[in-house]
Design an enzyme around this catalytic site. Structure first.
Site, PDB file in Angstrom:
ATOM      1  CG  HIS A 262     -56.775 -12.092  46.621  1.00 11.56           C
ATOM      2  ND1 HIS A 262     -57.267 -12.008  45.343  1.00 11.56           N
ATOM      3  CD2 HIS A 262     -55.432 -12.229  46.493  1.00 11.56           C
ATOM      4  CE1 HIS A 262     -56.263 -12.106  44.481  1.00 11.56           C
ATOM      5  NE2 HIS A 262     -55.139 -12.226  45.147  1.00 11.56           N
ATOM      6  CD  GLU A 263     -52.551 -11.650  49.053  1.00 11.59           C
ATOM      7  OE1 GLU A 263     -51.770 -12.610  48.960  1.00 11.59           O
ATOM      8  OE2 GLU A 263     -52.664 -10.784  48.163  1.00 11.59           O
ATOM      9  CG  HIS A 266     -52.453 -16.300  46.572  1.00 12.57           C
ATOM     10  ND1 HIS A 266     -52.304 -16.863  45.327  1.00 12.57           N
ATOM     11  CD2 HIS A 266     -52.757 -14.988  46.359  1.00 12.57           C
ATOM     12  CE1 HIS A 266     -52.509 -15.928  44.394  1.00 12.57           C
ATOM     13  NE2 HIS A 266     -52.801 -14.787  44.992  1.00 12.57           N
ATOM     14  CD  GLU A 292     -54.153 -13.216  41.548  1.00 18.04           C
ATOM     15  OE1 GLU A 292     -53.123 -13.641  42.113  1.00 18.04           O
ATOM     16  OE2 GLU A 292     -54.815 -12.259  41.967  1.00 18.04           O
TER      17      GLU A 292
END
Lengths: 497, 497
Positions: A262-263, A266, A292
């Site tokens: 997930h990170e 980003h 997001e």
């Protein structure tokens, strides 16, 4: 002044601004990863001084005049957009007196420490006075703004330009309509075994697997760095400086992995934004929901898929032969996709996740519209969790104190998380038209997938707004049905409903 | 303005100054530990902007006037000293034009990257143009100063107030007189076996031992943090924020350990300075030699002593049973104290160390007095190492490119290292009068020893100058004979001369 003189002044201001922003970003990363706790009061006080300096620079009347003059001129598209965005941003806070701005920064720094402490002791009462002050302080900040929007709408608009309570209400109502019954059916279906995810997974070994996973994800140490923190986040300073963080849990093998996928989503967004935007407002996030959407796409649509694990599961088994030797690929993939109402937002499954957001959205609305108070808010929280998710919150640590956002004065941020999930479904649908996503995942061609995101989304940075990027990348405006269809299809199959 | 108004202005300036210094310290720590290399040009450019802002703040004529007015007034001792120190510091650079100052900062940032790269490739020619520019730039910076001192004396005075080439020449001559013959005798004596220090020591296991050692050293995560870097250093922002770094070598078990004991000595100094000096110039280093005396005292007088290892060696053996199981405590302690002329300053033993400094001192003197050029300086370096240490330098990486200092524009710094070693002998002599040092080390009472240093040295910060602290702590002025006596006594016994 001539256009050239104005542009030179503007560029000088932009460079200086970016220097302060860089300093604050690095100080922030440092604080949340390695900085000794004892020094926090000293650092926080001085961080507020620097934020105050940046504030003065941003609110400098001479610069506002330069921006106003430039807006009347014929500029290239990138510069015109950046000038307008800077001007609009400044107008949001220009009326806030500097001492109040600095005091508010001090408050959020103090509140962060108080939150961490209160969370460790699971003591909402200790944090409540700070939350009250934060709400009061945030309210005051937004009241200075010249705007027709309601107070909470102003906050929503800051994180997702164009979104309002009215629009979010429609979105969440539609979501409730289709997802709440689906969750009921899933809860009644036969449970998926997830017990093996919670065997003992020594952190040191998890880190070794992570090193390999980061290579698969093309997270390159030349431009990125992974550190550890209490509450994972991603930050950075430019195209080639994207930092991210994770948190290892010895009794949960999936947590750090999926959080990192997930990170890194980003971080990849930041890395793939056009390098010529570095140091300008165009390299900043277009909107929280849009950012997001990219991390969720990586986490849920890629990181939880079977093809992703066809490539990575043998490696994971090699690191944990005792724990996963007897677990098949299918059983593992089913487990990391299992849905069950739970307590912690960041650990929640894809299906129940938006309900965690719904709780926060309704509380925020109530806090700023005056229908909910901070007194006994932990009880309100617990009641909503019982109502929407059917779970009993045992303590504040796993309840109202779980998230950092409010401690940092971020109200109106949470709803963008649910929106992001919905955006990503539509992007994924478009990507699948162009690429054989599953084959890419199986063959370790994660870079091909990231390349598609770069071309259609990331490179633009904040050059276009969310709606424009959605149309550019998918050919149509945002349509939440892609998301709801996806969830229905996925969970109907997974649970044989 | 009244005294109160002047003091209020001064305090505001002091707080702002400390905020910029904190930002630059954190950005510096970040750069040398975790920051992705690709982002360096972006960050460096903005770091220079911030350094320029600090420079403007420091050189602000209004503040200089405030300092001048305050110096005429009756102030408490601490404030009077701080005001005078700030004024003197400002006078050193007030004549430097801001754009030249910023350009010089940019140069040192670029040069750091070039040095790292050149060192990796062992290519002095690639670094030489930067070194030339650094010398030219440094010369220019110092030429702006209103001073009767020669150019190199101004540099020496910056790092060790009161020291000059004349005084250093006397010190180094005396040192040569007694130490060079001693080294010759040691070199001719029977060698001490050190081979077992260079067995294979996996870094992961070294880190586990380090965790235990940090506890013994009372390096508390509440106020300190240990990270890894290429060239170990210590930095920080206040009493409760002291960062240090180390470098693990898999083929050298003593390197990271002794380097850490050294760096934690610096960090402890920072931590034990009176907390009320935080954010003021009084919390900054009194002088480099004085700071180095504390790290050397910890490294050499404590960390290399037998009582220290009586407490720590069993733990080290537990981590490395295969590598050290057959090595006695006495053999280990002898090995980490063995003296042998070598190539790398930071790895050098206590006895030959000052000769490494002598080489650098003579080169710096020559560079600024015009008798030595950067062209072919690697050869000059190699010749001096052959002459003073009798060793052959195989490449620039283990020769002229080994240290970071010059790449950062630090000329005149090196000599303070030798001075620091000499200071520490005198402090140690005084400490032994008050405490049973060996018993404290054996019993794990490192805090008692640090307590003595706090009371007699650390707490003062920069409140008194080096000479005053030496008298306060030892009752007499600096006398290098303590150092020379100590070396003679130690090495005569160790080598049975």
């Amino acid at each position: 002044m001539t256009k050239e003189e104005l542009l030179a002044k503007y560029k000088e201001w932009e460079l200086k601004t970016s220097a302060y922003k860089m300093a604050l970003a690095i100080i922030g990363i440092d604080k949340q990863t390695v900085a000794p706790e004892g020094g926090a009061p000293y650092r926080d006080k001085r961080t507020a001084v620097l934020a105050g300096e940046l504030f003065s620079l941003q609110m400098d009347p001479e610069n506002i005049e330069v921006l106003r003059e430039l807006m009347k001129m014929d500029l290239d598209g990138d510069t015109a957009k950046a000038v307008k965005m800077n001007y609009d941003e400044i107008m949001k806070t220009v009326a806030v007196p500097k001492d109040e701005f600095v005091a508010y920064q001090n408050l959020t720094n103090e509140a962060y420490g108080a939150w961490l402490d209160a969370k460790n002791r699971s003591d909402y009462a200790a944090f409540e006075p700070y939350l009250e002050k934060l709400i009061e302080g945030t309210r005051k900040m937004y009241e200075y703004r010249d705007s027709d929007l309601s107070l909470y709408d102003r906050m929503l608009d800051d994180y997702e330009p164009g979104m309002t309570q009215e629009k979010y209400d429609v979105f969440f109502d539609r979501l409730k309509e289709r997802i709440v019954p689906l969750i009921r059916r899933v809860t009644e279906a036969q449970k998926i075994d997830t017990s093996f995810l919670h065997r003992n997974y020594p952190v040191e070994e998890q880190k070794k697997f992570m090193d390999e996973l980061l290579q698969y994800l093309r997270f390159d140490p030349y431009w990125g760095y992974l550190n550890e923190t209490e509450h994972p986040f991603t930050s950075g300073t430019c195209e080639n400086d994207c930092r991210t963080t994770t948190k290892y849990l010895p009794d949960n093998v999936a947590s750090a992995i999926l959080s990192t996928v997930h990170e890194v989503g980003h971080a990849t967004y930041g890395h793939q934004t056009a390098p010529e935007y570095d140091g300008t407002i165009l390299a900043e996030a277009i909107s929280m929901g849009m950012h997001e959407s990219q991390s969720r796409l990586c986490e849920n649509y890629l990181g939880r898929s079977k093809p992703f694990w066809e490539a990575n599961y043998p490696r994971l088994q090699k690191h944990f032969p005792e724990q996963l030797g007897d677990v098949s690929l299918d059983a593992f993939v089913a487990a990391i996709n299992a849905a069950e109402p739970s307590l912690i937002r960041t650990e929640a499954d894809e299906l129940t996740y938006p309900l965690h957001i719904l709780v926060r959205y309704e509380i925020e609305k109530g806090l700023f519209n005056g229908t909910i108070s901070t007194k006994g808010l932990d009880q309100t929280w617990n009641e909503m969790y019982a109502k929407y998710l059917g779970v009993t919150v045992p303590d504040a640590r796993s309840g109202i104190l779980q998230d950092v956002h409010w401690a940092g004065g971020s109200f109106g941020y949470f709803p963008t998380y649910a929106l992001g999930s919905a955006f990503s479904a539509q992007f994924m649908h478009a990507m699948r038209k162009d690429l054989d996503v599953d084959e890419c995942l199986r063959n370790g061609q994660y870079d091909v997938l990231m390349g598609w995101l770069k071309e259609h989304i990331h490179k633009y940075g904040a050059r276009y707004n969310a709606d424009e990027v959605m149309r550019l990348a998918t050919g149509e405006p945002f349509n939440p049905d892609y998301y709801l269809d996806y969830l229905e299809d996925k969970y109907t199959k997974l649970y044989n409903l």
